[in-house]
Motif scaffolding. Structure first.
Motif, PDB file in Angstrom:
ATOM      1  N   LEU A   1       1.331 -43.742  12.752  1.00 24.09           N
ATOM      2  CA  LEU A   1      -0.068 -44.199  12.683  1.00 24.09           C
ATOM      3  C   LEU A   1      -0.294 -45.593  13.249  1.00 24.09           C
ATOM      4  O   LEU A   1      -1.398 -45.949  13.577  1.00 24.09           O
ATOM      5  CB  LEU A   1      -0.556 -44.167  11.230  1.00 24.09           C
ATOM      6  N   ASN A   2       0.778 -46.381  13.338  1.00 22.52           N
ATOM      7  CA  ASN A   2       0.676 -47.777  13.771  1.00 22.52           C
ATOM      8  C   ASN A   2      -0.551 -48.452  13.171  1.00 22.52           C
ATOM      9  O   ASN A   2      -1.421 -48.956  13.893  1.00 22.52           O
ATOM     10  CB  ASN A   2       0.638 -47.837  15.305  1.00 22.52           C
ATOM     11  N   PRO A   3      -0.660 -48.474  11.841  1.00 18.97           N
ATOM     12  CA  PRO A   3      -1.903 -48.947  11.216  1.00 18.97           C
ATOM     13  C   PRO A   3      -2.027 -50.465  11.232  1.00 18.97           C
ATOM     14  O   PRO A   3      -1.047 -51.173  11.429  1.00 18.97           O
ATOM     15  CB  PRO A   3      -1.781 -48.443   9.776  1.00 18.97           C
ATOM     16  N   GLU A   4      -3.257 -50.895  11.015  1.00 29.09           N
ATOM     17  CA  GLU A   4      -3.551 -52.310  10.928  1.00 29.09           C
ATOM     18  C   GLU A   4      -2.983 -52.892   9.625  1.00 29.09           C
ATOM     19  O   GLU A   4      -2.527 -54.022   9.582  1.00 29.09           O
ATOM     20  CB  GLU A   4      -5.082 -52.409  10.935  1.00 29.09           C
ATOM     21  N   PHE A   5      -3.046 -52.090   8.579  1.00 30.33           N
ATOM     22  CA  PHE A   5      -2.532 -52.511   7.279  1.00 30.33           C
ATOM     23  C   PHE A   5      -1.813 -51.330   6.627  1.00 30.33           C
ATOM     24  O   PHE A   5      -2.255 -50.193   6.746  1.00 30.33           O
ATOM     25  CB  PHE A   5      -3.685 -52.955   6.374  1.00 30.33           C
ATOM     26  N   LEU A   6      -0.677 -51.642   5.983  1.00 31.99           N
ATOM     27  CA  LEU A   6       0.093 -50.566   5.351  1.00 31.99           C
ATOM     28  C   LEU A   6       0.710 -51.083   4.065  1.00 31.99           C
ATOM     29  O   LEU A   6       1.250 -52.192   4.036  1.00 31.99           O
ATOM     30  CB  LEU A   6       1.191 -50.096   6.316  1.00 31.99           C
ATOM     31  N   THR A   7       0.618 -50.296   3.019  1.00 27.58           N
ATOM     32  CA  THR A   7       1.290 -50.689   1.782  1.00 27.58           C
ATOM     33  C   THR A   7       1.935 -49.460   1.154  1.00 27.58           C
ATOM     34  O   THR A   7       1.441 -48.350   1.289  1.00 27.58           O
ATOM     35  CB  THR A   7       0.331 -51.384   0.791  1.00 27.58           C
ATOM     36  N   ILE A   8       3.065 -49.701   0.505  1.00 32.56           N
ATOM     37  CA  ILE A   8       3.865 -48.607  -0.042  1.00 32.56           C
ATOM     38  C   ILE A   8       3.937 -48.760  -1.559  1.00 32.56           C
ATOM     39  O   ILE A   8       4.015 -49.878  -2.058  1.00 32.56           O
ATOM     40  CB  ILE A   8       5.306 -48.652   0.513  1.00 32.56           C
TER      41      ILE A   8
END
Lengths: 508, 361
Positions: A328-335
């Motif tokens: 996805l190459n996202p702008e923001f990512l959290t796990i």
């Protein structure tokens, strides 16, 4: 009316739609899926980083219309299958005495055989399987399955130099509809790569499609241990099978401590006291009533420790993050990764990723569901994840309908509670629901922080640009009204802090 | 009371515009955010003035300041309008409300739609206490006039040119050029304003302008402000009595009332009303007396009548009697209903009778 005994392969052949082979579209998708999952399991169980080559080609050019025959081929770099087991591995349905549990993609190890059976039934073509264990030589078979006798019929044998290739290759010809299945197959490959960022996969499609997924990490998740079943995870049929397999290796007390996890001497003693059966009894001699009693004693026993989670092999935060980034190459990512939990004697764990923005996500929430690293693509709206999302107040997390948000939910379990045999969506077990909800809440909280920061920046930027737009006009018109040549100064009236933000944004 | 149209009104407008610019310019020069106090046009600030017999704005104002980001856009729009008006007045050009809306684009001033630019124009009127017509901005709607009156134009290119308002059998459009013209010569003894074009034409054909020495005005529904302004001038510059003929329903009645006492919408503008003009019909009592063909009042009609009954403008006569009669008989009739007795009946019988009746009150 007469009854006949049927072989396992005949049983699966007759009930192939239970396994998802319902029509040419789904069958083509399931064929790819079963072959790919088989290869991935075979690599991972040996600790090898998988490299797969997947191809779908039109079989012969005379068939113009869908559905038509397709050659589906998957080649891997796994451990390979020794020559003496090769034909049986794909040409026979096993039913065995294996009760140990660990997380794996396939549930029964039947997937590839189902694909072979389906291909044989729809095209009457043999399957081709080849393998090399040593990397020196390969050997292969062209084979069909004798459904009534449940055994492979070898039509041709091949052998040759493997020139460094070690692994397994399976090719089947099936009746399929690629036009309709295409988007599912592509999504399946993409999401499989997301769930396993250590995989390299090359796909060639019938229209010259060429998709390449290169591994983005060298780390693989810790492989799961094989564990004994938890007493709460078995039913009476399973119990009987286990007793049959136990044969006469010891008395009932022995059987119970050796066949189950979380069952020791004291537990056995307390359990058997409740139903008044001596531990020294031979398990094979238990009457139907006694078996029933034992089962209900187990179900009502309140002191079992929760099931051992070492049969699980979650991805972990780092791998999940790498996988989601690749896709996805996202702008923001959290796990958010939850600790192991259990439902009905089965351990499970939930891992969640929440992504915002990037080139792939469209406005709204897109849910990606994974179970034991398998993407689930059908019946999304019935899935437990949507049930949880629909019961959450998303506006409380500053999520608005136009936000491009990806929600990735990975459930690992020694037994994933699918609602149907087709393994496409997860039943809403309250324990699983709870874990998903907690993981999502945790991830959404961090998303909220990001979104509100972003909103503040956007607001400041908008403020600065609004002032930059209107103040010069006001100055100009005021000058025009009084007949002054020069407009009054306005630069200092544009808010300073906002001006900095604007300059930073322009420089970027 | 003779009032001459002259450049001094325009000069006054120009001066007000310049003062507005001065205010803003000075604030900015001092490094302050410019701000304006704008009269509040909300209903709570609209009050009925018994002596003026019209609605006027109360003392409330609201502050529009560049300190507030939400005010920036409307403030810019307002200043542009002022600037644009200055150009119009200075160059003796006129512009329609729609022209204004489109002209803004050339100055990178954005209006969402014409409603927004119209609203801002009304605000500028309230701020300067000047009608938009003084700023050379006119609405598109035009009504017409016919009668024995000669006017002299003041607009560029026509200065001094005269026109006899009987020279065109369809009547002459009431536009900015006519509204601002001087009245030179007239034989007329009264003004009759008519709601509908059909009856206006009938009156011309039946030579009402000669037989009754009347200047005829077709308001084409609710009278535009330019027309109301012109009627006021006819009343007070020429001293002619003004009579109004509308449909016999609450809506026609209110068309007459707006010409007499003004509208709430234009409460910020003086000089649009003609307080001693007379509504001569069609009255609710006429519907009964002349046995006119009628329709039943609808629920909406009745609701409107009940609203009007509460309105201070409707307290006197003939209003309260007529509202009572409408509500009692539940009938309404259009002006055309007199055709039941032949096309000329309304001119031959009804009009003289009504004029006699009204004059005798």
């Amino acid at each position: 009316m007469s009854f006949e005994e049927i072989t396992p392969s005949e049983f699966f052949y007759r009930n192939r739609d239970l396994a998802g082979f319902t029509n040419p579209t789904r069958s083509l998708y399931f064929t790819v899926r079963e072959l790919v999952e088989n290869s991935l399991d075979s690599c991972e169980s040996k600790g090898i980083k998988p490299e797969l080559f997947v191809s779908i080609a039109i079989d012969g050019s005379e068939q113009q219309e869908e559905p038509r025959f397709y050659d589906v081929m998957v080649q891997d770099n796994g451990g390979g299958i020794p020559r003496r087991h090769l034909a049986d591995a794909f040409g026979r349905v096993f039913y065995g005495s294996k009760f140990k549990l660990k997380q794996s993609r396939g549930m029964f190890g039947l997937g590839v055989t189902m694909a072979v059976l389906y291909g044989q039934a729809t095209t009457n073509r043999p399957a081709f399987v080849a393998s090399s264990v040593s990397g020196q030589r390969y050997y292969g078979y062209q084979l069909k399955i004798d459904v009534e006798k449940n055994r492979p019929v070898i039509l041709r044998k091949f052998e040759g130099r493997a020139v460094g290739w070690r692994g397994t290759l399976v090719a089947v010809t099936v009746l399929g509809d690629y036009q309709r299945a295409e988007s599912k197959i592509i999504s399946y490959l993409e999401q499989t790569a997301m769930a396993a960022p250590y995989v390299t996969m090359i796909f060639r499609g019938p229209r010259g499609e060429d998709l390449r997924f290169h591994r983005v990490t060298d780390f693989m998740p810790k492989p799961p241990h094989e564990i004994l079943p938890h007493p709460l995870g078995v039913d009476i049929e399973m119990l009987k099978k286990m007793i049959r397999a136990w044969k006469d290796r010891g008395d009932l007390a022995h059987f119970l401590t050796r066949s189950f996890q979380r069952v020791g001497g004291k537990t056995v003693q307390k359990l058997l006291e409740r139903i008044d059966i001596p531990g020294s009894m031979e398990p094979g001699k238990l009457s139907e009533d006694q078996l029933q009693g034992l089962m209900s004693a187990i179900k009502s026993y309140e002191y079992f420790l929760p099931p051992d989670p070492s049969g699980l092999s979650p991805l972990g935060a780092d791998l999940l993050e790498a996988g989601v980034r690749r896709m996805l190459n996202p702008e923001f990512l959290t796990i958010s990764v939850r600790k192991p939990s259990a439902y009905g004697g089965h351990p499970f764990t939930v891992e969640v990723a929440v992504a915002y923005g990037g080139p792939r996500l469209k406005p709204g929430i897109t849910v990606f569901r994974l179970a034991n690293r398998i993407p689930l693509l059908y019946d999304e709206s019935s899935d437990v994840t949507w049930k949880v999302l629909n019961n959450m107040d998303l506006s409380g997390y500053r999520i608005r309908s136009e936000h491009p948000i990806g929600v990735i939910v990975h459930i690992c379990s020694t037994r994933v509670p699918y609602k149907t045999v087709g393994k496409e969506y997860i039943a809403d077990r309250p324990e699983i629901e709870r874990e998903i909800r907690l993981a999502l809440r945790d991830a959404f909280r961090r998303l909220r922080v990001y979104l509100s920061r972003k909103e503040t920046m956007a607001y400041r930027k908008k403020r600065a640009s609004t002032y930059s737009k209107y103040l010069p006009l006001i100055a100009k018109f005021a000058a025009g009204l009084v007949g002054a040549k020069k407009p009054p100064p306005y630069e200092d009236l544009i808010p300073t802090l906002e001006r900095e933000v604007l300059l930073v944004e322009e420089a970027a | 009371m003779k009032r001459r149209r002259s450049l001094s009104d325009k000069e006054k407008a120009l001066k007000l515009l310049e003062e507005l610019g001065e205010n803003v310019y000075q604030r900015m020069e001092e490094g302050e955010y410019p701000s304006l106090r704008i009269p509040d046009r909300n209903v709570r600030n609209i009050v009925y003035d018994e002596t003026l017999r019209q609605y006027v704005l109360g003392p409330r104002t609201s502050l529009r300041t560049a300190r507030n980001i939400k005010h920036l856009r409307p403030l810019t729009q307002l200043l542009w309008l002022a600037y644009f008006s200055k150009l119009l007045v200075g160059s003796k050009k006129t512009s329609t409300l729609r022209d204004v809306f489109y002209s803004a684009q050339a100055y990178r001033v954005d209006f969402e739609d014409q409603d927004e630019s119209d609203e801002r124009i009304t605000e500028l009127e309230a701020l300067l206490r000047v009608a938009r017509e003084e700023l050379n901005i006119f609405p598109e709607e035009r009504s017409s006039i016919f009668g024995q009156l000669t006017i002299r134009y003041n607009v560029p290119g026509y200065e001094g040119r005269r026109l006899d308002l009987t020279s065109h059998p369809d009547g002459v459009m009431i536009g900015p050029a006519l509204t601002g013209a001087d009245f030179v010569d007239t034989d007329a003894e009264m003004v009759i304003a008519i709601e509908k074009g059909g009856l206006f034409t009938r009156f011309i054909e039946e030579r009402v302008h000669e037989r009754f020495k009347a200047i005829l005005i077709n308001t084409a529904g609710q009278a535009p402000r330019a027309t109301r302004y012109l009627i006021r001038r006819l009343r007070y510059e020429l001293g002619l009595p003004v009579y109004i003929l509308t449909d016999g329903d609450p809506w026609g009645m209110h068309i007459a009332m707006v010409m007499i006492s003004g509208s709430a919408n234009a409460a910020h503008i003086a000089q649009l009303t003609t307080p001693d003009a007379k509504w001569i019909g069609v009255w609710a009592t006429d519907i009964m007396k002349y046995k006119l063909p009628y329709d039943r009042l609808t629920d909406v009609d009745v609701k409107r009548l009940k609203e009007l009954r509460e309105d201070p403008r409707y307290r006197g006569e003939p209003w309260s009697t007529q509202i009572g009669a409408f509500l009692k008989h539940r009938r309404k009739s259009e002006q055309e209903a007199f055709a039941k007795y032949g096309l000329t009946y309304i001119v031959d019988k009804y009009l003289p009778e009504k004029l006699r009746e009204v004059r005798s009150i």
